[in-house]
Design a protein around this motif. Structure first.
Motif, short mmCIF file in Angstrom:
data_model
loop_
_atom_site.label_atom_id
_atom_site.label_comp_id
_atom_site.label_asym_id
_atom_site.label_seq_id
_atom_site.Cartn_x
_atom_site.Cartn_y
_atom_site.Cartn_z
N LEU A 173 0.84 -1.41 0.02
CA LEU A 173 -0.16 0.02 -0.01
C LEU A 173 0.80 1.22 -0.05
O LEU A 173 1.57 1.57 1.06
CB LEU A 173 -0.76 0.15 1.27
N LYS A 174 0.92 1.89 -1.04
CA LYS A 174 1.48 3.12 -1.10
C LYS A 174 0.61 4.43 -1.06
O LYS A 174 -0.22 4.80 -1.80
CB LYS A 174 2.27 3.33 -2.50
N PRO A 175 0.38 4.57 0.48
CA PRO A 175 -0.50 5.56 0.71
C PRO A 175 -0.61 6.95 -0.03
O PRO A 175 -1.93 7.48 -0.01
CB PRO A 175 -0.54 5.82 2.11
N VAL A 176 0.41 7.34 -0.32
CA VAL A 176 0.54 8.65 -1.16
C VAL A 176 1.23 8.69 -2.36
O VAL A 176 2.54 8.32 -2.36
CB VAL A 176 1.05 9.85 -0.25
N LYS A 177 0.57 9.15 -3.60
CA LYS A 177 1.51 9.35 -4.74
C LYS A 177 0.97 10.75 -5.21
O LYS A 177 0.11 11.22 -4.79
CB LYS A 177 0.87 8.40 -5.60
N TRP A 178 1.87 11.33 -6.06
CA TRP A 178 2.03 12.67 -6.41
C TRP A 178 2.14 12.70 -7.85
O TRP A 178 3.03 11.94 -8.49
CB TRP A 178 2.52 13.69 -5.69
N GLU A 179 1.66 13.68 -8.59
CA GLU A 179 1.98 14.09 -9.83
C GLU A 179 1.63 15.54 -10.15
O GLU A 179 1.02 16.07 -9.27
CB GLU A 179 1.38 13.48 -11.08
N ILE A 180 2.19 16.08 -11.31
CA ILE A 180 2.00 17.45 -11.63
C ILE A 180 1.14 17.38 -13.00
O ILE A 180 1.71 16.78 -14.07
CB ILE A 180 3.35 18.29 -11.80
N VAL A 181 -0.03 18.23 -12.88
CA VAL A 181 -0.85 18.27 -14.08
C VAL A 181 -1.20 19.67 -14.44
O VAL A 181 -2.06 20.23 -13.61
CB VAL A 181 -2.10 17.29 -14.09
N ILE A 239 -8.67 21.73 -4.37
CA ILE A 239 -9.80 20.81 -4.52
C ILE A 239 -9.61 19.49 -3.93
O ILE A 239 -8.81 18.96 -4.29
CB ILE A 239 -10.14 20.90 -6.03
N VAL A 240 -10.81 18.83 -3.35
CA VAL A 240 -10.80 17.59 -2.74
C VAL A 240 -11.74 16.65 -3.67
O VAL A 240 -12.80 17.29 -3.99
CB VAL A 240 -11.25 17.67 -1.24
N LEU A 269 -10.89 14.28 -12.58
CA LEU A 269 -9.53 14.87 -12.27
C LEU A 269 -9.30 15.97 -13.24
O LEU A 269 -8.96 17.14 -12.89
CB LEU A 269 -8.53 13.99 -12.33
N HIS A 270 -9.61 15.86 -14.49
CA HIS A 270 -9.49 16.75 -15.45
C HIS A 270 -10.44 17.88 -15.30
O HIS A 270 -10.00 19.25 -15.17
CB HIS A 270 -10.12 16.14 -16.90
N TYR A 271 -11.66 17.89 -14.75
CA TYR A 271 -12.43 18.95 -14.41
C TYR A 271 -11.91 19.89 -13.19
O TYR A 271 -11.79 20.90 -13.17
CB TYR A 271 -13.95 18.45 -14.14
N ALA A 272 -11.21 18.94 -12.43
CA ALA A 272 -10.71 19.69 -11.09
C ALA A 272 -9.41 20.45 -11.55
O ALA A 272 -9.23 21.55 -10.91
CB ALA A 272 -10.17 18.50 -10.00
N VAL A 273 -8.57 19.99 -12.35
CA VAL A 273 -7.45 20.44 -12.79
C VAL A 273 -7.80 21.92 -13.41
O VAL A 273 -7.27 22.86 -13.38
CB VAL A 273 -6.66 19.80 -13.64
N LYS A 274 -8.77 21.96 -14.57
CA LYS A 274 -9.31 23.02 -15.22
C LYS A 274 -9.88 23.85 -14.39
O LYS A 274 -9.80 24.99 -14.54
CB LYS A 274 -10.40 22.55 -16.20
N ALA A 329 -6.63 30.13 -10.68
CA ALA A 329 -5.20 30.75 -10.85
C ALA A 329 -5.22 31.76 -11.49
O ALA A 329 -4.77 33.16 -11.59
CB ALA A 329 -4.33 29.73 -11.05
N SER A 330 -5.87 31.63 -13.28
CA SER A 330 -5.77 32.81 -14.01
C SER A 330 -6.63 34.03 -13.50
O SER A 330 -6.24 34.95 -13.77
CB SER A 330 -6.74 32.13 -15.39
N LEU A 331 -7.91 33.94 -13.08
CA LEU A 331 -8.61 34.94 -12.47
C LEU A 331 -7.88 35.62 -11.34
O LEU A 331 -7.79 36.89 -11.20
CB LEU A 331 -9.89 34.47 -11.86
#
Length: 447
Positions: free
Chosen positions: A186-194, A287-288, A424-429, A435-437
């Motif tokens: 069990l890898k409890p935490v993973k991360w990436e940059i999108v 965003i959660v 995830l796509h919706y959350a990132v957008k 951020a843009s605003l």
């Protein structure tokens, strides 16, 4: 999760004697003692008759273990008594490594049902989904086994194969899935940059989760050379785990305030947990993401960040497990897992049976049967606790039954567009729009 150890337990006869010796100060207490004595006397009479007259000889341990199991099963779905291998399995679920399939399962009317497959495990890669019923293992019927017995049969030596017979609501017929067991690390935490957004995927709340989230935040910043435009905390299909780790994760994003409270049977029995100073993200937008498989510790984190307006919660309504189990070790290889409290979000809301409602409902459009597949939640479990004693469950609609016209894209269309995970796509957008605003507002302010 609290861990307590009892020095000893009294056998049934000693309990009867002890109750009889307790002095009574009022007529009410005396009447209660008499009633309890009669019930225990009846239990011992049945116990004696079974051991003397049952068609086959049965040992006392089997009878007493069965009585304990029955007593706890009459309470709620999460209280249980475990021994030997079951005790080892319970410890494995929080320590992190075991040989098996990578499934979180529950029981519904005696049948084994998938709550969620763990990401990047044999079960996940084989395509098992929340709501699937597992009826057979290698042709042997699972119905009638306890949940611990079913889980024990699913686990096994890494490299060994097992064939599951699956009934999927909405499918034409049962189907078989052959899966090869692996060591489930069990890898409890993973991360990436999108797209300039740090995505922190928390799969479980085991002993290393809090440290893992801190490491993920630092790693994202090092990789970018600066702080990202925002963070997505992905709690989807996270069945929960340790309370202290849920508190640590919440604390990483909060400056102050209550995170969660536990309330026991006595109204005065309230324990509160608070954040310490220092938001590791320095206020970056959050965003959660949650879904029907987000339970327990996941709901503590989502509820705390939502109530403090620190994060926008997206996805679908969570599982709704708002109860606290205390593990009381009763011997070297046995333990009582007993529901001792409900937990409440900072606003005083219990998520028991109702779950966390997202601020923005976002369906998983990249799942082709999202709208047809039923969800299993706490409220579907027999004898589940209600949110508060004396208050009936609120009847809640399943998010999967509601098709918002704003979300009209089909899974095939999204796949062609290169979108593998719509939520995830919706959350990132959304975070990039925020951020843009923010940047636009700052520039306008300088003018």
């Amino acid at each position: 999760m609290k861990n307590k150890t009892l020095a000893r337990i009294l056998p049934p006869l000693a309990v009867v004697g002890a109750l009889a010796a307790i002095p009574t100060t009022t007529a009410t207490v005396a009447a209660q003692d008499v009633d309890t004595y009669r019930e225990l006397e009846n239990f011992l009479a049945v116990f004696q008759r079974v051991r003397e007259s049952y068609v086959e000889e049965v040992d006392d341990h089997t009878l007493i273990k069965g009585a304990i199991d029955g007593m706890l099963a009459a309470l709620d779905p999460h209280s249980s008594y475990v021994e030997a291998s079951d005790f080892a399995n319970m410890r494995l679920s929080t320590d992190g490594n075991y040989g098996g399939l990578g499934l979180t399962v529950s029981q519904q009317d005696g049948a084994v049902v998938v709550v969620t497959p763990t990401e990047d495990t044999p079960a996940d890669r084989a395509g098992l989904k929340a709501g699937d019923f597992i009826t057979h293992l290698d042709g042997d019927l699972l119905f009638g086994l306890t949940l611990d017995e079913a889980v024990e049969q699913m686990r096994g030596a890494p490299g060994s194969k097992v064939t599951l017979t699956v009934v999927r609501p909405g499918a034409d017929a049962p189907f078989d899935v052959e899966i090869t067991r692996e060591i489930i690390e069990l890898k409890p935490v993973k991360w990436e940059i999108v797209d300039d957004i740090g995505v922190i995927n928390i799969n479980a709340f085991s002993a290393a989760t809090g440290d893992g989230v801190e490491d993920a935040i630092r790693s994202i910043e090092r990789s970018l050379g600066r702080k990202p435009a925002g963070y997505v905390i992905d709690l989807r299909s996270n069945p929960g785990g340790l309370l202290d780790q849920a508190i640590e994760v919440s604390d990483a994003f909060l400056e102050r305030g209550e995170i969660v409270s536990e309330r026991g049977r006595d109204k005065r029995d309230i324990e509160r947990f608070y954040a310490t100073r220092g938001d590791l993200t320095e206020g970056r937008p959050l965003i959660v993401l949650i879904d029907a498989g987000s339970a327990s510790a996941s709901e503590i984190v989502a509820g705390a960040l939502q109530d403090h307006r620190r994060a926008v919660v997206m996805g679908e309504r969570s599982f709704g497990k708002g109860s606290v189990q205390t593990v009381i070790q009763t011997g070297p290889e046995s333990a009582l897992r007993l529901t001792t409290a409900r937990y409440y979000t900072p606003s005083g809301k219990s998520v028991q049976a109702g779950g966390i409602e997202p601020d923005i409902i976002v369906p998983q459009l990249t799942d082709p049967d999202y709208f047809s597949r039923p969800r299993l939640r706490e409220a579907d479990l027999r004898r589940h606790l209600v949110a508060q004693k004396g208050v009936e469950d609120e009847v809640l609609e399943d998010d999967g039954d509601k098709r918002d016209p704003r979300y009209s894209a089909k899974a095939e269309e999204l796949e062609e567009a290169g979108i593998e995970d719509y939520q995830l796509h919706y959350a990132v957008k959304t975070l990039n729009r925020v951020a843009s605003l923010t940047r636009t507002t700052k520039v306008a302010g300088r003018k």
